[in-house]
Each structure stands twice: as structure tokens, then as C-alpha cells.
Design a protein around this motif. Structure first.
Motif, PDB file in Angstrom:
ATOM      1  N   UNK A  51      -4.630   0.845  19.563  1.00  6.65           N
ATOM      2  CA  UNK A  51      -5.350   2.064  19.949  1.00  6.65           C
ATOM      3  C   UNK A  51      -4.457   3.295  19.857  1.00  6.65           C
ATOM      4  N   UNK A  52      -3.339   3.188  19.144  1.00 11.14           N
ATOM      5  CA  UNK A  52      -2.370   4.285  19.091  1.00 11.14           C
ATOM      6  C   UNK A  52      -2.140   4.699  17.642  1.00 11.14           C
ATOM      7  N   UNK A  53      -2.189   6.012  17.391  1.00 12.47           N
ATOM      8  CA  UNK A  53      -1.819   6.530  16.079  1.00 12.47           C
ATOM      9  C   UNK A  53      -0.299   6.568  16.003  1.00 12.47           C
ATOM     10  N   UNK A  54       0.265   6.004  14.933  1.00 13.81           N
ATOM     11  CA  UNK A  54       1.726   5.877  14.806  1.00 13.81           C
ATOM     12  C   UNK A  54       2.197   6.315  13.439  1.00 13.81           C
ATOM     13  N   UNK A  55       3.364   6.917  13.414  1.00 11.58           N
ATOM     14  CA  UNK A  55       4.075   7.186  12.175  1.00 11.58           C
ATOM     15  C   UNK A  55       5.233   6.206  12.123  1.00 11.58           C
ATOM     16  N   UNK A  56       5.169   5.261  11.193  1.00 18.13           N
ATOM     17  CA  UNK A  56       6.200   4.247  11.010  1.00 18.13           C
ATOM     18  C   UNK A  56       7.046   4.669   9.823  1.00 18.13           C
ATOM     19  N   UNK A  57       8.368   4.771  10.026  1.00 17.37           N
ATOM     20  CA  UNK A  57       9.257   5.332   9.015  1.00 17.37           C
ATOM     21  C   UNK A  57      10.431   4.390   8.779  1.00 17.37           C
ATOM     22  N   UNK A  58      10.716   4.091   7.494  1.00 14.86           N
ATOM     23  CA  UNK A  58      11.861   3.260   7.147  1.00 14.86           C
ATOM     24  C   UNK A  58      13.136   3.953   7.627  1.00 14.86           C
ATOM     25  N   UNK A  59      13.999   3.194   8.295  1.00  8.00           N
ATOM     26  CA  UNK A  59      15.263   3.722   8.801  1.00  8.00           C
ATOM     27  C   UNK A  59      15.204   4.209  10.237  1.00  8.00           C
ATOM     28  N   UNK A  60      14.008   4.251  10.813  1.00 11.10           N
ATOM     29  CA  UNK A  60      13.832   4.699  12.204  1.00 11.10           C
ATOM     30  C   UNK A  60      13.313   3.535  13.049  1.00 11.10           C
ATOM     31  N   UNK A  61      13.449   3.635  14.369  1.00 13.85           N
ATOM     32  CA  UNK A  61      12.905   2.572  15.234  1.00 13.85           C
ATOM     33  C   UNK A  61      11.384   2.473  15.091  1.00 13.85           C
ATOM     34  N   UNK A  62      10.867   1.258  15.120  1.00  6.48           N
ATOM     35  CA  UNK A  62       9.427   1.062  15.092  1.00  6.48           C
ATOM     36  C   UNK A  62       8.840   1.715  16.338  1.00  6.48           C
ATOM     37  N   UNK A  65       7.282  -1.369  18.647  1.00  2.34           N
ATOM     38  CA  UNK A  65       8.000  -2.606  18.903  1.00  2.34           C
ATOM     39  C   UNK A  65       9.504  -2.449  19.015  1.00  2.34           C
ATOM     40  N   UNK A  66      10.051  -1.287  18.625  1.00  2.00           N
ATOM     41  CA  UNK A  66      11.499  -1.127  18.595  1.00  2.00           C
ATOM     42  C   UNK A  66      12.066  -1.840  17.380  1.00  2.00           C
ATOM     43  N   UNK A  67      13.344  -1.781  17.199  1.00  2.00           N
ATOM     44  CA  UNK A  67      13.974  -2.365  16.024  1.00  2.00           C
ATOM     45  C   UNK A  67      13.798  -1.448  14.825  1.00  2.00           C
ATOM     46  N   UNK A  68      14.827  -1.293  14.051  1.00  2.00           N
ATOM     47  CA  UNK A  68      14.786  -0.401  12.899  1.00  2.00           C
ATOM     48  C   UNK A  68      13.845  -0.945  11.836  1.00  2.00           C
ATOM     49  N   UNK A  69      13.003  -0.069  11.299  1.00  2.00           N
ATOM     50  CA  UNK A  69      12.102  -0.446  10.216  1.00  2.00           C
ATOM     51  C   UNK A  69      12.923  -0.541   8.933  1.00  2.00           C
ATOM     52  N   UNK A  70      12.909  -1.722   8.315  1.00  2.00           N
ATOM     53  CA  UNK A  70      13.674  -1.979   7.095  1.00  2.00           C
ATOM     54  C   UNK A  70      12.858  -1.701   5.836  1.00  2.00           C
ATOM     55  N   UNK A  71      11.570  -2.005   5.869  1.00  2.00           N
ATOM     56  CA  UNK A  71      10.692  -1.796   4.714  1.00  2.00           C
ATOM     57  C   UNK A  71       9.242  -1.839   5.167  1.00  2.00           C
ATOM     58  N   UNK A  72       8.390  -1.202   4.372  1.00  2.00           N
ATOM     59  CA  UNK A  72       6.948  -1.230   4.594  1.00  2.00           C
ATOM     60  C   UNK A  72       6.320  -1.682   3.273  1.00  2.00           C
ATOM     61  N   UNK A  73       5.520  -2.731   3.322  1.00  3.40           N
ATOM     62  CA  UNK A  73       4.910  -3.281   2.116  1.00  3.40           C
ATOM     63  C   UNK A  73       3.408  -3.048   2.128  1.00  3.40           C
ATOM     64  N   UNK A  74       2.860  -2.731   0.973  1.00  8.15           N
ATOM     65  CA  UNK A  74       1.426  -2.569   0.766  1.00  8.15           C
ATOM     66  C   UNK A  74       0.947  -3.811   0.028  1.00  8.15           C
ATOM     67  N   UNK A  75       0.023  -4.538   0.623  1.00 15.10           N
ATOM     68  CA  UNK A  75      -0.444  -5.780   0.015  1.00 15.10           C
ATOM     69  C   UNK A  75      -1.563  -5.548  -0.998  1.00 15.10           C
ATOM     70  N   UNK A  76      -2.030  -4.322  -1.148  1.00 17.57           N
ATOM     71  CA  UNK A  76      -3.051  -4.011  -2.153  1.00 17.57           C
ATOM     72  C   UNK A  76      -4.269  -3.346  -1.542  1.00 17.57           C
ATOM     73  N   UNK A  77      -5.196  -2.958  -2.412  1.00 15.99           N
ATOM     74  CA  UNK A  77      -6.415  -2.278  -1.992  1.00 15.99           C
ATOM     75  C   UNK A  77      -7.202  -3.130  -1.009  1.00 15.99           C
ATOM     76  N   UNK A  78      -7.534  -2.515   0.120  1.00 17.41           N
ATOM     77  CA  UNK A  78      -8.281  -3.169   1.209  1.00 17.41           C
ATOM     78  C   UNK A  78      -7.590  -4.419   1.744  1.00 17.41           C
ATOM     79  N   UNK A  79      -6.266  -4.444   1.591  1.00 19.53           N
ATOM     80  CA  UNK A  79      -5.445  -5.514   2.154  1.00 19.53           C
ATOM     81  C   UNK A  79      -4.424  -4.873   3.081  1.00 19.53           C
ATOM     82  N   UNK A  80      -3.827  -5.636   3.989  1.00 23.66           N
ATOM     83  CA  UNK A  80      -2.979  -5.038   5.027  1.00 23.66           C
ATOM     84  C   UNK A  80      -1.646  -4.498   4.525  1.00 23.66           C
ATOM     85  N   UNK A  81      -1.048  -3.693   5.374  1.00 24.13           N
ATOM     86  CA  UNK A  81       0.339  -3.282   5.227  1.00 24.13           C
ATOM     87  C   UNK A  81       1.180  -4.257   6.057  1.00 24.13           C
ATOM     88  N   UNK A  82       2.426  -4.453   5.656  1.00 19.93           N
ATOM     89  CA  UNK A  82       3.349  -5.304   6.402  1.00 19.93           C
ATOM     90  C   UNK A  82       4.597  -4.494   6.707  1.00 19.93           C
TER      91      UNK A  82
END
Length: 111
Positions: A51-62, A65-82
């Protein structure tokens, strides 16, 4: 715009270490998800998580959840991000979180 990087991975002259590390991360995501992530290299992802709008950025804490974001993956059209976060002490290969497929905004690294 920002050149592609993975936090904690030093870049050598030809970028080989960076490409090897990223290729291994993509391979792990493919094994987890059952399909290969798209070739997009995402730097920032603005989306609703729970229920929260978030800006997730590589190199910054999530932002949730905390912990540095290492990468963001796009699984494709109408598929999730990881989102791949740095490993905590109990898990040696990083934490991966599957998000929804919709996003307000996606910013890719420079080519």
C-alpha cells in the motif's frame, strides 16, 4: 543519467567483472522465475509496493526492506519486476523480491 553499475563490484578496464556478475545475477533470476529477464538495465523503479508508493534505486537501501539494492530486473510485458538486494549474513547470494508488473516510472541506466 548514470552509467550501469552493481554496488560492490569494481569495474575493470573492459567491464568484464561487471558483466560476469550481472550475467550470473540474470541466470539466478531466470532459474527462480522460469524465464529470462528482459535486457533492460533498470536504475530506478517507482511503483506501489503493498500500500506504499516507493522509489527503488540501485545502490541505495531498499525503501521497505533495507539492504542495498543491487539490481532491478524486468521480467517482460505484464510480468513482474524483481528487486535483488544485498545478501544478509544468513544468505550468501542476495535476497530477491518479486514485485507487481505495473510501475509509475522506470528509468534505465545509460547504454
Amino acid at each position: 543519467m548514470t552509467a550501469f553499475f552493481i554496488p560492490g563490484i569494481s569495474t575493470d578496464k573492459d567491464g568484464r567483472a561487471l558483466e560476469l556478475a550481472y550475467g550470473e545475477m540474470r541466470r539466478r533470476v531466470e532459474l527462480d522465475m522460469g524465464r529470462r529477464p528482459s535486457a533492460r538495465r533498470i536504475e530506478k523503479l517507482w511503483t506501489r509496493r503493498g500500500r506504499i508508493d516507493c522509489l527503488t534505486v540501485v545502490g541505495e537501501p531498499d525503501p521497505l526492506r533495507g539492504g542495498t539494492v543491487m539490481a532491478i530486473f524486468d521480467m517482460g510485458t505484464r510480468l513482474p519486476f524483481v528487486v535483488w538486494r544485498e545478501a544478509d549474513i544468513s544468505a550468501g547470494d542476495g535476497c530477491r523480491e518479486v514485485l507487481g508488473w505495473s510501475a509509475y516510472s522506470v528509468l534505465e541506466f545509460d547504454a
